[in-house]
Every structure is written in C-alpha cells, then in structure tokens.
Design an enzyme around this catalytic site. Structure first.
Site, PDB file in Angstrom:
ATOM      1  N   LYS A 271     -33.248 -58.671 120.557  1.00 13.20           N
ATOM      2  CA  LYS A 271     -34.281 -58.590 119.531  1.00 13.20           C
ATOM      3  C   LYS A 271     -35.447 -59.479 119.960  1.00 13.20           C
ATOM      4  CE  LYS A 271     -36.256 -57.929 115.519  1.00 13.20           C
ATOM      5  NZ  LYS A 271     -36.905 -56.646 115.240  1.00 13.20           N
TER       6      LYS A 271
ATOM      7  N   CYS B  43     -45.779 -55.842 117.831  1.00 13.58           N
ATOM      8  CA  CYS B  43     -45.083 -55.738 116.540  1.00 13.58           C
ATOM      9  C   CYS B  43     -46.117 -55.498 115.443  1.00 13.58           C
ATOM     10  CB  CYS B  43     -44.280 -57.003 116.241  1.00 13.58           C
ATOM     11  SG  CYS B  43     -43.521 -56.904 114.598  1.00 13.58           S
TER      12      CYS B  43
HETATM   13  C1  SIN Z   1     -39.930 -55.761 113.469  1.00 12.64           C
HETATM   14  O1  SIN Z   1     -39.062 -56.640 113.577  1.00 12.64           O
HETATM   15  O2  SIN Z   1     -40.671 -55.689 112.476  1.00 12.64           O
HETATM   16  C2  SIN Z   1     -40.097 -54.746 114.550  1.00 12.64           C
HETATM   17  C3  SIN Z   1     -40.402 -55.392 115.836  1.00 12.64           C
HETATM   18  C4  SIN Z   1     -41.432 -54.669 116.625  1.00 12.64           C
HETATM   19  O3  SIN Z   1     -41.893 -53.598 116.221  1.00 12.64           O
HETATM   20  O4  SIN Z   1     -41.819 -55.162 117.683  1.00 12.64           O
END
Ligand code: SIN
Length: 308
Positions: A44, A127
């Site tokens: 992540k 993001c």
């Molecule tokens: C998110 O955690 O909102 C998505 C992450 C991303 O789109 O890079």
C-alpha cells in the site's frame, strides 16, 4: 510459456502483480500476496504517519467498475520498513509504494526504504483522494523537482505511478521528465480521479469522503489505461518498462496491455472483488491465450499493437 519479466534488473516470476492499494495494507495481506501467484508484493502507498484513511463508506462496487476514496490508510514508513525484510522469504520482488504530502515526506520514506531494501520503489504521484491535496502528477514542475530530490537520496531503482493523462502534450511533457530524471519504470494508470457515481433511488452519492467524489477503477477505465500505456510506449519504447494497470479482469485484458507496450501489469479492482485466487485464474487465461496466438513468452507480444 514464459511469463517472467525483468524490470530495472529485477526478475519477476510472472508479469501479473497486485496494484498498490488492493489487499496490501497489513502484514497479513502482504504475506498472502507472498503466498499467492502474484508476480510481486506491492505495498500500500505509505506515508510518514500511520493513517486510518477517509471515513466510510469509501469503496463502492458497481457493474463495470469501482469508486474508491480510501484516503491512504496505511501503517506508516517505519512499520513497513520493519516488515519488508521478513517478506523476502517469498523470493519475489518487493515493491514499496511511497506517498507523502510534501516533498520532505517522500525523502523520509526513501530513507526508511534505503534501510529496508525493497527491490523497487514506486513513487505515487497520483492519489486523488486526499481532501485539499492535488495529484502531484498533474503539476509537471513539482513532479520533476520531487523526482530529482528522490534520485539524490537513493540508490534503489524507482519508478512513478502516474495519473491518467488525456492530451498528448501531457504524455510528452511527463515522458521528457522521466527521461531527464532517469526513473527505472512507470506505472500507468492510477484510478481516474474525482469521478462521481449517483444512486438515483436514494438521490445520493455512494461514498462519504469529498462529497462523493473518488477514484474510478475497474473495467470501465480500461480504454483510458490502454491509451496511456500506448502513448508512453510510443514516446519511450524500450528505454523504459511500463507497468500497465487499469481495467484488467482477464488474461485477455493483460494481453491487451502487453500489446500496447506494457512489460508487466497490476490488478486492483478485480483483486478486491475476487481475492488472491484471481492470480491463478488470470495466469491460466493468459498462458492459454498466448499459446493460442503462437507466442512463447509474455514479453514477445510487447508493443506489437497494429495500427490501421
Ligand atoms: C487511496 O488510498 O485513496 C488510493 C490510493 C491511490 O489512489 O493512490
């Protein structure tokens, strides 16, 4: 059939891996990716501090796609730096995805990763889900400044995860930046930011954060993803590996990304929906399709899309 690929000198046992975001936040999830047929373990996107992310509901699935505004829930740089060495036992590449809210954050993240030594860094410039924070990848100057700073602080090979671009002038500008900085790969595309899904029965948005605006993913975005992979392939060719992501549900979708110029692919929405067994299914479908087409490896069809 050889599905292995090499990116920045790192061998991936297969060309299909998880996208950062999908089932890769906790140590247990990362371990499961290690045990699966995923070609890599992609974390992540991590930030300086641990984050709970945006308020729920923040993920919505609908026929054809998904809308998410997770808000970067993650364990923070120090925790991932601690976990990464234990993931090496799976003997597949570890890709650490780094996010941040200001340039100093990214540098801090890179310092942690210099110690933890994942195989690759994927710098997330895209993001769309942090209220008040624009996607860095749409600001060409800020992107170049940040990438040059990162380059000065690490020996690890790093690539960038880009937002979708919708005009050739933006593909050209970003390709030049990536060439000047000398990044090792690019990942295209992140979700299409700030989309809106409406529930007509309830006369309502479907997710809570940002008034219902979120990142669009899944099959509905495949043509945009393919267009971005193709555009960068035409600009950068063999000089830069591209990891295609967006809209992959089947082995044939992977084949389409490879034809457009991807070296490898990532899966997000379909991994959320089907869990890690999706890697077995997609791999089998890809093997069968490549075999039927007479290709002996995944890389053999890279970039071979015909134009009319
Ligand atoms: C998110 O955690 O909102 C998505 C992450 C991303 O789109 O890079």
């Amino acid at each position: 059939m050889d599905l292995s690929v090499t990116i920045a000198g790192i061998r991936f046992p297969t060309c299909v891996m998880n996208a950062s975001g999908a089932r890769c936040v906790t140590y247990e999830e990362l371990e499961r990716l290690g045990q699966s047929r995923s070609g890599a373990i992609v974390t992540k996107s991590m930030t300086r501090e641990p984050r709970q992310g945006n308020p729920e509901p923040r993920y919505f699935s609908f026929p054809g796609g998904s809308l998410n505004s997770m808000g970067l829930p993650n364990l923070g740089y120090p925790a991932y730096a601690h976990l990464i060495p234990a993931l090496r036992r799976f003997k597949k590449p570890i890709v650490a995805s780094i996010a941040g809210f200001q340039p100093e954050d990214f540098i801090e993240g890179v310092r942690y990763m210099n110690e933890a030594k994942p195989d690759l860094l994927e710098i997330n410039l895209s993001c769309p889900n942090i209220p008040g924070k624009p996607q860095i990848g749409y600001d060409m100057e800020a992107s170049e400044r940040l990438l040059q700073m990162i380059k000065a602080h690490t020996e690890l090979p790093f690539g960038v995860k880009l937002p979708p671009y919708f005009d050739p002038v933006h593909h050209e500008a970003m390709a030049q930046i990536l060439g000047r900085v000398g990044v090792s790969f690019l990942t295209a595309i992140n979700s299409i930011g700030n989309a809106l899904v409406v529930d007509p029965d309830h006369e309502s948005v479907v997710i809570k954060p940002k008034g219902g605006f979120g990142g669009l993913g899944g099959p509905i975005i495949k043509p945009v993803a393919l267009a971005n992979v193709r555009a960068f392939w035409k600009l950068l060719g063999d000089r830069m590996p591209i990891i295609g992501t967006g809209g992959i549900q089947t082995g044939i979708d992977v084949f389409e990304h490879l034809l457009c110029g991807a070296t490898a692919v990532q899966v997000g929405t379909v991994l959320v929906e089907e869990d890690i067994r999706v890697f077995d299914r997609i791999e089998t479908e890809l093997r069968e399709y490549l075999d039927r087409k007479g290709y002996r490896s995944a890389i053999a069809c890279r970039g071979r899309l015909k134009e009319l």
